[in-house]
Scaffold this motif. Sequence first.
Motif, mmCIF file in Angstrom:
data_model
loop_
_atom_site.group_PDB
_atom_site.id
_atom_site.type_symbol
_atom_site.label_atom_id
_atom_site.label_comp_id
_atom_site.label_asym_id
_atom_site.label_seq_id
_atom_site.Cartn_x
_atom_site.Cartn_y
_atom_site.Cartn_z
ATOM 1 N N UNK A 15 16.751 -7.492 3.772
ATOM 2 C CA UNK A 15 16.568 -6.044 3.676
ATOM 3 C C UNK A 15 15.092 -5.720 3.472
ATOM 4 N N UNK A 16 14.421 -6.441 2.582
ATOM 5 C CA UNK A 16 12.994 -6.217 2.327
ATOM 6 C C UNK A 16 12.161 -6.539 3.565
ATOM 7 N N UNK A 17 12.600 -7.528 4.333
ATOM 8 C CA UNK A 17 11.851 -7.937 5.531
ATOM 9 C C UNK A 17 11.901 -6.885 6.640
ATOM 10 N N UNK A 18 12.741 -5.875 6.501
ATOM 11 C CA UNK A 18 12.729 -4.776 7.467
ATOM 12 C C UNK A 18 11.381 -4.059 7.419
ATOM 13 N N UNK A 19 10.736 -4.095 6.247
ATOM 14 C CA UNK A 19 9.473 -3.390 6.071
ATOM 15 C C UNK A 19 8.267 -4.307 6.001
ATOM 16 N N UNK A 20 8.403 -5.424 5.280
ATOM 17 C CA UNK A 20 7.252 -6.302 5.027
ATOM 18 C C UNK A 20 7.641 -7.765 5.222
ATOM 19 N N UNK A 21 6.650 -8.626 5.512
ATOM 20 C CA UNK A 21 6.933 -10.048 5.762
ATOM 21 C C UNK A 21 7.141 -10.862 4.477
ATOM 22 N N UNK A 22 8.180 -10.527 3.728
ATOM 23 C CA UNK A 22 8.508 -11.252 2.492
ATOM 24 C C UNK A 22 8.960 -12.659 2.892
ATOM 25 N N UNK A 101 4.731 -1.893 -3.711
ATOM 26 C CA UNK A 101 5.588 -2.061 -2.541
ATOM 27 C C UNK A 101 6.993 -1.671 -3.000
ATOM 28 N N UNK A 102 7.427 -0.458 -2.660
ATOM 29 C CA UNK A 102 8.713 0.032 -3.138
ATOM 30 C C UNK A 102 9.745 -0.076 -2.018
ATOM 31 N N UNK A 103 10.574 -1.101 -2.112
ATOM 32 C CA UNK A 103 11.572 -1.375 -1.089
ATOM 33 C C UNK A 103 12.757 -0.414 -1.175
ATOM 34 N N UNK A 104 12.967 0.198 -2.326
ATOM 35 C CA UNK A 104 14.064 1.147 -2.486
ATOM 36 C C UNK A 104 13.797 2.452 -1.740
ATOM 37 N N UNK A 105 12.527 2.856 -1.699
ATOM 38 C CA UNK A 105 12.175 4.118 -1.052
ATOM 39 C C UNK A 105 11.532 3.934 0.318
ATOM 40 N N UNK A 106 11.050 2.701 0.604
ATOM 41 C CA UNK A 106 10.354 2.461 1.862
ATOM 42 C C UNK A 106 8.939 3.000 1.861
ATOM 43 N N UNK A 107 8.386 3.219 0.662
ATOM 44 C CA UNK A 107 7.035 3.764 0.516
ATOM 45 C C UNK A 107 6.142 2.737 -0.185
ATOM 46 N N UNK A 108 4.921 2.604 0.317
ATOM 47 C CA UNK A 108 3.933 1.741 -0.316
ATOM 48 C C UNK A 108 2.809 2.587 -0.878
ATOM 49 N N UNK A 109 2.090 2.021 -1.845
ATOM 50 C CA UNK A 109 0.970 2.724 -2.471
ATOM 51 C C UNK A 109 -0.172 1.740 -2.660
ATOM 52 N N UNK A 110 -1.371 2.204 -2.398
ATOM 53 C CA UNK A 110 -2.575 1.443 -2.717
ATOM 54 C C UNK A 110 -3.578 2.415 -3.309
ATOM 55 N N UNK A 111 -4.224 2.015 -4.405
ATOM 56 C CA UNK A 111 -5.225 2.868 -5.036
ATOM 57 C C UNK A 111 -6.282 3.261 -4.007
ATOM 58 N N UNK A 112 -6.709 4.486 -4.070
ATOM 59 C CA UNK A 112 -7.731 5.073 -3.193
ATOM 60 C C UNK A 112 -7.248 5.261 -1.757
ATOM 61 N N UNK A 113 -6.021 4.870 -1.450
ATOM 62 C CA UNK A 113 -5.441 5.053 -0.120
ATOM 63 C C UNK A 113 -4.256 6.011 -0.205
ATOM 64 N N UNK A 114 -3.470 5.869 -1.264
ATOM 65 C CA UNK A 114 -2.323 6.742 -1.476
ATOM 66 C C UNK A 114 -1.032 6.158 -0.948
ATOM 67 N N UNK A 115 -0.039 7.039 -0.806
ATOM 68 C CA UNK A 115 1.294 6.653 -0.346
ATOM 69 C C UNK A 115 1.365 6.685 1.173
ATOM 70 N N UNK A 116 2.041 5.670 1.712
ATOM 71 C CA UNK A 116 2.261 5.573 3.160
ATOM 72 C C UNK A 116 3.569 4.824 3.382
ATOM 73 N N UNK A 117 4.142 4.915 4.597
ATOM 74 C CA UNK A 117 5.329 4.106 4.876
ATOM 75 C C UNK A 117 5.047 2.629 4.603
#
Length: 148
Positions: A15-22, A101-117
């Motif tokens: 399920x997590x691999x749908x978004x990121x290469x875990x 890396x929030x797999x429950x919401x499908x949203x990622x966050x990085x400081x100074x970049x913000x939230x993105x898919x």
Amino acid sequence: MTTLPIPVIQIDFLTARKWLPVTLSLSRMLQRLLVEMSGTDSSKAVTLNFKDPNYSSECGGFHPVEIRLERTAANIWQLSYITDFAYFGRHYPELEKEIDFNFSTGIGYQAYVGDHPLNHFSGLYRLWEANFRSYLTDNLYQITIHWD
């Protein structure tokens, strides 16, 4: 002499691999930790905290990491989120979320970049995970596990 069966902990990383290469390697490391520090059969979630006791705003070190897994109705654990913390601020530094890396919401966050898919963070995730697995292998963290 009777031996107790080794608990089987299944972690669904597909399920997590749908978004990121875990990687399977991370899955196995987390499974091993959960078996070593097993909780109760009634636990619905588990939060793993990884801390470098020497990490500080003055000296740096290895960032604290929090990983949460939640149990599904089928008794399989799924990755909920991975959060990496760092100190921010010059005069009064505070420990804050740097990467999430929030797999429950499908949203990622990085400081100074913000939230993105979440799938926009694929390259960052690969680098982050490779470093994290290396730090785990080198036993650089104190690990605590909280069963909910």
